[in-house]
Design a protein around this motif. Structure first.
Motif, PDB file in Angstrom:
ATOM      1  N   CYS A 198       0.830  -0.983  -0.479  1.00 29.24           N
ATOM      2  CA  CYS A 198      -0.037   0.075   0.325  1.00 29.24           C
ATOM      3  C   CYS A 198       1.390   1.646  -0.307  1.00 29.24           C
ATOM      4  CB  CYS A 198      -0.732   0.038   1.435  1.00 29.24           C
ATOM      5  SG  CYS A 198      -2.001   1.563   0.929  1.00 29.24           S
ATOM      6  N   PRO A 199       0.883   1.956  -0.642  1.00 30.61           N
ATOM      7  CA  PRO A 199       2.070   3.338  -1.014  1.00 30.61           C
ATOM      8  C   PRO A 199       1.647   4.335  -0.099  1.00 30.61           C
ATOM      9  CG  PRO A 199      -0.433   3.592  -2.941  1.00 30.61           C
ATOM     10  CD  PRO A 199      -0.533   2.383  -2.218  1.00 30.61           C
ATOM     11  N   THR A 200       0.142   4.212   0.974  1.00 32.03           N
ATOM     12  CA  THR A 200       0.276   5.089   1.973  1.00 32.03           C
ATOM     13  C   THR A 200       0.424   5.115   3.324  1.00 32.03           C
ATOM     14  OG1 THR A 200      -2.217   5.329   1.960  1.00 32.03           O
ATOM     15  CG2 THR A 200      -1.213   6.481   0.527  1.00 32.03           C
ATOM     16  N   ALA A 202      -1.744   2.728   4.421  1.00 30.71           N
ATOM     17  CA  ALA A 202      -3.200   2.843   4.930  1.00 30.71           C
ATOM     18  C   ALA A 202      -3.800   1.728   5.481  1.00 30.71           C
ATOM     19  CB  ALA A 202      -4.611   3.266   3.556  1.00 30.71           C
ATOM     20  N   ILE A 203      -3.601   0.324   5.171  1.00 30.99           N
ATOM     21  CA  ILE A 203      -3.537  -0.609   6.233  1.00 30.99           C
ATOM     22  C   ILE A 203      -3.096  -0.816   8.199  1.00 30.99           C
ATOM     23  CG2 ILE A 203      -3.832  -2.986   6.179  1.00 30.99           C
ATOM     24  CD1 ILE A 203      -3.586  -3.086   3.436  1.00 30.99           C
ATOM     25  N   VAL A 209      -8.972  -0.243   6.800  1.00 31.16           N
ATOM     26  CA  VAL A 209      -7.861   0.788   6.376  1.00 31.16           C
ATOM     27  C   VAL A 209      -8.364   1.517   6.958  1.00 31.16           C
ATOM     28  CG1 VAL A 209      -8.243   1.254   4.053  1.00 31.16           C
ATOM     29  CG2 VAL A 209      -8.304  -0.963   4.606  1.00 31.16           C
ATOM     30  N   CYS A 214      -6.367   6.628   2.401  1.00 35.68           N
ATOM     31  CA  CYS A 214      -6.935   5.829   1.551  1.00 35.68           C
ATOM     32  C   CYS A 214      -7.094   5.894   0.509  1.00 35.68           C
ATOM     33  CB  CYS A 214      -7.441   4.013   1.727  1.00 35.68           C
ATOM     34  SG  CYS A 214      -8.249   3.025   0.668  1.00 35.68           S
ATOM     35  N   ILE A 215      -6.124   5.940  -0.371  1.00 38.12           N
ATOM     36  CA  ILE A 215      -5.831   6.917  -1.940  1.00 38.12           C
ATOM     37  C   ILE A 215      -7.448   6.355  -2.424  1.00 38.12           C
ATOM     38  CG2 ILE A 215      -5.525   6.546  -4.124  1.00 38.12           C
ATOM     39  CD1 ILE A 215      -3.237   6.854  -3.434  1.00 38.12           C
ATOM     40  N   GLN A 216      -8.066   5.182  -2.286  1.00 37.21           N
ATOM     41  CA  GLN A 216      -9.914   5.059  -2.686  1.00 37.21           C
ATOM     42  C   GLN A 216     -10.421   5.604  -2.075  1.00 37.21           C
ATOM     43  OE1 GLN A 216     -10.281   1.774  -4.615  1.00 37.21           O
ATOM     44  NE2 GLN A 216     -13.080   2.003  -4.447  1.00 37.21           N
ATOM     45  N   CYS A 240      -8.634   2.817  -6.475  1.00 34.78           N
ATOM     46  CA  CYS A 240      -6.593   1.799  -6.502  1.00 34.78           C
ATOM     47  C   CYS A 240      -7.502   0.436  -5.730  1.00 34.78           C
ATOM     48  CB  CYS A 240      -6.309   2.720  -5.017  1.00 34.78           C
ATOM     49  SG  CYS A 240      -4.718   1.868  -4.713  1.00 34.78           S
ATOM     50  N   THR A 242      -3.968  -1.779  -5.922  1.00 35.27           N
ATOM     51  CA  THR A 242      -2.658  -2.124  -5.586  1.00 35.27           C
ATOM     52  C   THR A 242      -2.692  -3.286  -4.459  1.00 35.27           C
ATOM     53  OG1 THR A 242      -1.735   0.498  -5.907  1.00 35.27           O
ATOM     54  CG2 THR A 242      -0.079  -0.985  -4.712  1.00 35.27           C
ATOM     55  N   CYS A 243      -3.153  -2.719  -3.155  1.00 34.58           N
ATOM     56  CA  CYS A 243      -3.264  -3.941  -2.457  1.00 34.58           C
ATOM     57  C   CYS A 243      -4.187  -5.116  -2.713  1.00 34.58           C
ATOM     58  CB  CYS A 243      -3.986  -3.191  -1.380  1.00 34.58           C
ATOM     59  SG  CYS A 243      -5.939  -2.831  -1.589  1.00 34.58           S
TER      60      CYS A 243
HETATM   61  S1  SF4 Z   1      -7.258   0.895  -1.979  1.00 38.26           S
HETATM   62 FE1  SF4 Z   1      -4.852   1.773  -2.487  1.00 38.26          FE
HETATM   63  S2  SF4 Z   1      -4.436   3.209  -1.036  1.00 38.26           S
HETATM   64 FE2  SF4 Z   1      -5.786   2.255   0.064  1.00 38.26          FE
HETATM   65  S3  SF4 Z   1      -5.383   0.030   1.087  1.00 38.26           S
HETATM   66 FE3  SF4 Z   1      -5.290  -0.614  -0.724  1.00 38.26          FE
HETATM   67  S4  SF4 Z   1      -3.709   0.033  -1.524  1.00 38.26           S
HETATM   68 FE4  SF4 Z   1      -3.483   1.519   0.457  1.00 38.26          FE
END
Ligand code: SF4
Ligand code: SF4
Length: 374
Positions: A198-200, A202-203, A209, A214-216, A240, A242-243
């Motif tokens: 997760c780029p931020t 957030a988890i 989360v 969370c970008i989403q 997003c 990514t996760c």
């Molecule tokens: S949706 Fe993106 S920012 Fe949100 S928890 Fe998943 S990877 Fe992280």
């Protein structure tokens, strides 16, 4: 109703769902979700839900009780639909990416299929039903988990064996009594891939989360995107994944999404087009899709943030036009994006913005960018 008859009903409902192209089905009771209520309370107490999104006591009570949907509810038939198409996410500079779950209105697809199943339940069994998918007033994920449709991944999303987490959820709340299924005895084990990816960050902990980062979540709502999140935003126009992309349960799954789904908007859109899009153009392009349910300027803001990190200098022209936008949110993010895109080359634009800008937050954007250049 005796057990044998219930089994017949269950079999019939499963058959109908299969024929309707629904990926998976589960059955659970309509009992309130006590654990989910505690989960919400903890998330609120630990500051993982932004102040403006904290549900009221009444909303919370509804969220965790299927009776809020149907007073006489006895059973919740949970369902999932795969949205996995195998279509790759483009990485061309200048394009804003759209997360796979929202490339079409898969929720609408599932809901209409469930409506067909529910209609037969009403006709053949005299059931009363309430059908929904992505319904904001009922916690769908814990019902899916309790019904054995899937299990919670550490990213807080339901993983269904065979389809991974690339699914949307829906349900039929009914007064029909059907024997519930057992929850799955499955979990993530030692894996923490999503938490690391997760780029931020957030988890916050397995299954939780932090929506504030969370970008989403941020990408769906109006407001200033925090600067540290803009830095890692990447090319995302909406959503997003990514996760989910790193999850081993999403490897080698079939491309089982419905063909020609409604409101398909593609896997990406040119950022220049979206930055300058007007209300009419936005409706034409995104109506019927989840993106079209958002405010046009929220999606434009996302495009502006993505443009800032695109490295495509040609995007400076549409960004500069945004400096005359009536919405300060658009002007402020455009200033940040120009500074990130052009570096010191944006100094003149930032200085002139300071001469005429009246909005304090937007002025701060220009000042912060100029300070960073000093
Ligand atoms: S949706 Fe993106 S920012 Fe949100 S928890 Fe998943 S990877 Fe992280
Ligand atoms: S990436 Fe690993 S920890 Fe995260 S949901 Fe998938 S299996 Fe679980």
């Amino acid at each position: 109703m005796d057990t044998v008859k219930q089994e017949d009903i269950k079999k019939r409902i499963r058959g109908l769902a299969g024929a309707a192209g629904i990926s998976g089905l589960g059955f659970t009771t309509a009992a309130p979700l006590e654990k989910t209520r505690r989960h919400f309370d903890e998330a609120i107490a630990e500051g993982h839900i932004p102040a403006g999104s904290v549900p009221s006591e009444k909303t919370l009570a509804r969220l965790v009780d299927p009776a809020g949907r149907l007073k006489t509810a006895k059973t919740v038939v949970t369902a999932c639909l795969s949205y996995h198409t195998g279509e790759p996410t483009p990485d061309d500079a200048g394009l804003g990416t759209i997360a796979p779950y929202t490339r079409a209105n898969y929720y609408g697809e599932l809901e209409s299929r469930l409506a067909g199943v529910a209609a037969v339940m009403e006709e053949e069994f005299g059931a009363t039903t309430r059908v929904s998918s992505n319904y904001v007033s009922l916690a769908e994920k814990p019902l899916a988990a309790r019904s054995g449709l899937g299990f919670y991944g550490k990213h807080g999303i339901i993983i269904s064996p065979g389809y991974g987490s690339f699914i949307v959820l829906g349900e039929i709340v009914t007064d029909l009594e059907v024997e519930p299924d057992e929850p799955l005895a499955m979990n993530c084990g030692e894996c923490t891939a999503c938490m690391k990816a997760c780029p931020t960050g957030a988890i916050a902990k397995p299954g939780r989360v932090n929506r504030k980062v969370c970008i989403q979540y941020i990408g769906e709502r109006r407001g200033s995107v925090p600067h540290d999140i803009r830095e890692v935003w990447g090319a995302r126009l909406y959503g997003c994944s990514t996760c989910q992309d790193v999850c081993p349960f999403n490897r080698d799954i079939p491309a089982a999404a419905p063909e020609a789904p409604r409101a398909y908007v593609g896997s990406a859109a040119p950022l220049a087009d979206v930055i300058g899009i007007g209300e009419a153009g936005f409706r034409k392009r995104f109506d019927g899709n989840q993106i079209g349910m958002r405010e046009v300027n929220v999606i434009r803001r996302n495009a502006i943030v993505a443009a800032g990190s695109s490295g495509v200098e040609a995007l400076a022209a549409p960004l500069e036009i945004c400096l005359n936008d009536p919405d300060p949110m658009i002007r402020g993010h455009a200033l940040w994006a120009l500074a990130r895109l052009l570096g010191r080359g944006a100094r003149g634009v930032l200085e002139s913005a300071l001469v005429r800008e009246w909005d304090p937050e937007t002025r701060r954007e220009a000042e912060t960018a100029l300070d960073a250049m000093a």
